[in-house]
Scaffold this motif. Structure first.
Motif, mmCIF file in Angstrom:
data_model
loop_
_atom_site.group_PDB
_atom_site.id
_atom_site.type_symbol
_atom_site.label_atom_id
_atom_site.label_comp_id
_atom_site.label_asym_id
_atom_site.label_seq_id
_atom_site.Cartn_x
_atom_site.Cartn_y
_atom_site.Cartn_z
ATOM 1 N N ASP B 20 0.842 -1.190 0.000
ATOM 2 C CA ASP B 20 0.000 0.000 0.000
ATOM 3 C C ASP B 20 0.881 1.245 0.000
ATOM 4 O O ASP B 20 1.797 1.352 0.806
ATOM 5 N N THR B 21 0.556 2.186 -0.859
ATOM 6 C CA THR B 21 1.367 3.401 -0.939
ATOM 7 C C THR B 21 1.268 4.205 0.344
ATOM 8 O O THR B 21 2.209 4.838 0.777
ATOM 9 N N VAL B 22 0.122 4.230 0.892
ATOM 10 C CA VAL B 22 -0.109 5.146 2.028
ATOM 11 C C VAL B 22 0.520 4.588 3.294
ATOM 12 O O VAL B 22 1.245 5.283 3.998
ATOM 13 N N ARG B 27 10.566 3.832 1.447
ATOM 14 C CA ARG B 27 10.485 4.755 0.308
ATOM 15 C C ARG B 27 10.532 3.965 -0.993
ATOM 16 O O ARG B 27 11.183 2.927 -1.066
ATOM 17 N N PRO B 28 9.834 4.468 -2.014
ATOM 18 C CA PRO B 28 9.835 3.753 -3.290
ATOM 19 C C PRO B 28 11.206 3.842 -3.971
ATOM 20 O O PRO B 28 11.916 4.828 -3.828
ATOM 21 N N GLY B 29 11.515 2.785 -4.704
ATOM 22 C CA GLY B 29 12.785 2.773 -5.436
ATOM 23 C C GLY B 29 12.597 2.980 -6.914
ATOM 24 O O GLY B 29 13.555 3.136 -7.660
ATOM 25 N N VAL B 30 11.332 3.003 -7.363
ATOM 26 C CA VAL B 30 11.085 3.146 -8.804
ATOM 27 C C VAL B 30 9.990 4.178 -9.001
ATOM 28 O O VAL B 30 8.958 4.134 -8.342
ATOM 29 N N TYR B 31 10.260 5.069 -9.936
ATOM 30 C CA TYR B 31 9.220 6.023 -10.329
ATOM 31 C C TYR B 31 9.007 5.895 -11.819
ATOM 32 O O TYR B 31 9.945 5.640 -12.573
ATOM 33 N N LEU B 122 16.061 10.722 0.215
ATOM 34 C CA LEU B 122 14.643 10.806 0.557
ATOM 35 C C LEU B 122 13.778 10.733 -0.682
ATOM 36 O O LEU B 122 12.698 10.164 -0.688
ATOM 37 N N ASN B 123 14.271 11.339 -1.725
ATOM 38 C CA ASN B 123 13.460 11.494 -2.928
ATOM 39 C C ASN B 123 14.361 11.463 -4.139
ATOM 40 O O ASN B 123 15.540 11.795 -4.035
#
Lengths: 271, 208
Positions: B20-22, B27-31, B122-123
């Motif tokens: 779940d994203t929320v 932290r995500p590793g792929v965008y 972080l991002n």
């Protein structure tokens, strides 16, 4: 009274007075300026016979001062000035042309010719220049026909300079064409082959007719057309090595006339 | 050559995460970022500014004869040599047509897949994306004919019995130079033969 206070012997007195007189004499008569001018002219012309050159120079100067000279003397004097430097020594050449022009304009008797040198004098100068440059009357005639002026016309300085430069350059050009003929003939006693002469002159004509454009591009293109490789190719095509027998020949005068025609075609006619 | 970038709409990056994203704290590793183009374009270059993205994959959606298909042009292109370190994290990059494995022609959509395996940052993102189309070279530089014949062909010319080309060429060059000097010195100086008070009078034409 003043003499008694001098420390040196009385003998030095006349010597000191004499030195002052010498220095004064030189500066008053302007001899130092004269000598400076003469030496500058000598250095510019780099004559083989410096003494003869200096003698001529001072001879001309003295006759100028007399100011009673006949017109043919003026022409010969102006020709002497023009012969002092080669046209490639640009600033010296221009100076000499200016001096010659001034001489010729001042020589007009009674009234000062408005606008420049008289046409008849100008034509005479050009004719003498050509003959001094080693050109025969027949070779120079077509060129003179283009640039000479009528007897009554007044020649301005720019035209005078242009005409003198053209004659000097033409004399060099004809000499070069004689060297070229000698190179094409390969042997001094044999005439050159017609096909080879024509091929060589055709390459020169092609280079001269390079289309108008920026100067640099034009020079590069023209020089590419007259490179040794291109010439070798043109000559080999004109006379294949397999052809053993000699073809028709062209003599030196005809070659010279053809080369001269290429030059004269590009001389602007005077209007 | 200055080429204007094509106008495009850049969608907000979507993170790929397991779970779940929320509620997921990691932290995500792929965008994934999609870029839609207004009209089909042959891409010459994609330029962008990096922000801590380590690897980039480029996929394009091509429209060919009515059908659309997705093609991978660039797989895992490395933007940061060490994903944990700073090197390359803020650099400007350009991806050229020549680097792509498939020809990016008739492209409708570009999909950029950004990966950052390191948990340091972080991002991560890429910014200032510009897509440049192929420009048709109308002004083909015309090579002059004489330039192409400069280097002589190595055919051995039989010069037996012919004059020496070097000497001949040297004389001709000097003659050409002398003619050029004469022509260059010619100016518009005239004697005003046909001038009447500065103007040209037809009645004074002479038959010289």
């Amino acid at each position: 009274m003043a003499e008694k206070r001098r420390s040196g012997p009385v003998m030095s007195d006349p010597k000191a007075a004499k030195c002052e007189t010498d220095h004064e004499f030189l500066s008053q008569s302007g001899v130092s300026a004269l000598l400076r001018g003469a030496l500058l002219k000598l250095v510019e012309s780099r004559s083989d016979d410096p003494i003869g050159f200096l003698a001529e120079h001072f001879g001309h100067l003295s006759s100028e001062v007399d100011d009673g000279s006949a017109e043919n003397l003026t022409v010969s004097r102006s020709l002497w000035h023009l012969s002092l430097s080669h046209h490639s020594q640009r600033s010296a050449f221009n100076n000499n042309v200016r001096v010659a022009y001034e001489l010729l304009t001042q020589s007009a008797p009674r009234r000062r010719s408005a606008g420049g040198v008289r046409g008849v004098v100008y034509t005479e100068v050009l004719r003498c220049l050509c003959s001094e440059g080693g050109l025969s009357g027949a070779s120079a005639a077509p060129l003179l026909q283009r640039i000479q002026c009528h007897d009554y016309e007044a020649v301005p300085f720019e035209l005078f300079r242009q005409g003198v430069l053209t004659c000097s350059v033409f004399a060099d050009y004809i000499r070069k064409s004689q060297c070229l003929y000698a190179a094409v003939a390969r042997a001094p006693d044999r005439p050159a082959e017609r096909a080879l002469c024509q091929a060589v002159l055709a390459t020169l004509q092609e280079a001269l007719e390079t289309a108008d454009g920026a100067d640099v591009a034009r020079y590069l293109e023209a020089s590419a057309k007259i490179s040794p490789a291109k010439l070798a190719q043109a000559m080999a095509e004109a006379r294949p090595p397999s052809q053993q027998q000699e073809g028709p020949t062209m003599d030196a005068q005809e070659f010279e006339d053809a080369a001269a025609a290429l030059f004269i075609a590009r001389v602007r006619k005077v209007t | 050559m200055s080429v204007e970038p094509v106008s495009c709409t850049i969608k907000t990056p979507v993170a790929l995460q397991i779970g779940d994203t929320v509620s997921d704290l990691s932290r995500p590793g792929v965008y994934i970022t999609d870029i839609t183009l207004a009209e089909p374009v042959n891409i010459q270059e994609i330029s962008f500014k990096n922000y801590y993205t380590a690897y980039l994959t480029v996929r394009v959606q091509q429209r060919e004869d009515g059908s659309v298909k997705w093609v991978t042009c660039l797989r895992n292109h490395c933007l940061m040599a060490n994903p944990h370190a700073e090197a390359g994290s803020h650099d400007y990059f350009s991806i050229y047509r020549q680097q792509m494995s498939a020809k990016p022609d008739n492209v409708m959509t570009v999909r950029l897949i950004l990966r950052q395996p390191s948990s340091e940052w972080l991002n991560f993102n890429i910014e200032e994306i510009n897509i440049y189309p192929c420009v048709k070279e109308d002004t083909e530089w015309d090579v002059p004919a004489w330039l192409s014949t400069l280097t002589p062909v190595e055919t051995s010319l039989d010069l037996n019995g012919l004059p020496d080309p070097e000497t001949v060429s040297s004389s001709i060059q000097q003659m050409w130079a002398l003619t050029e000097i004469m022509q260059a010195s010619q100016n518009a100086a005239s004697i005003g033969r046909f001038d009447v008070d500065g103007s040209y009078d037809v009645k004074l034409l002479s038959f010289t």
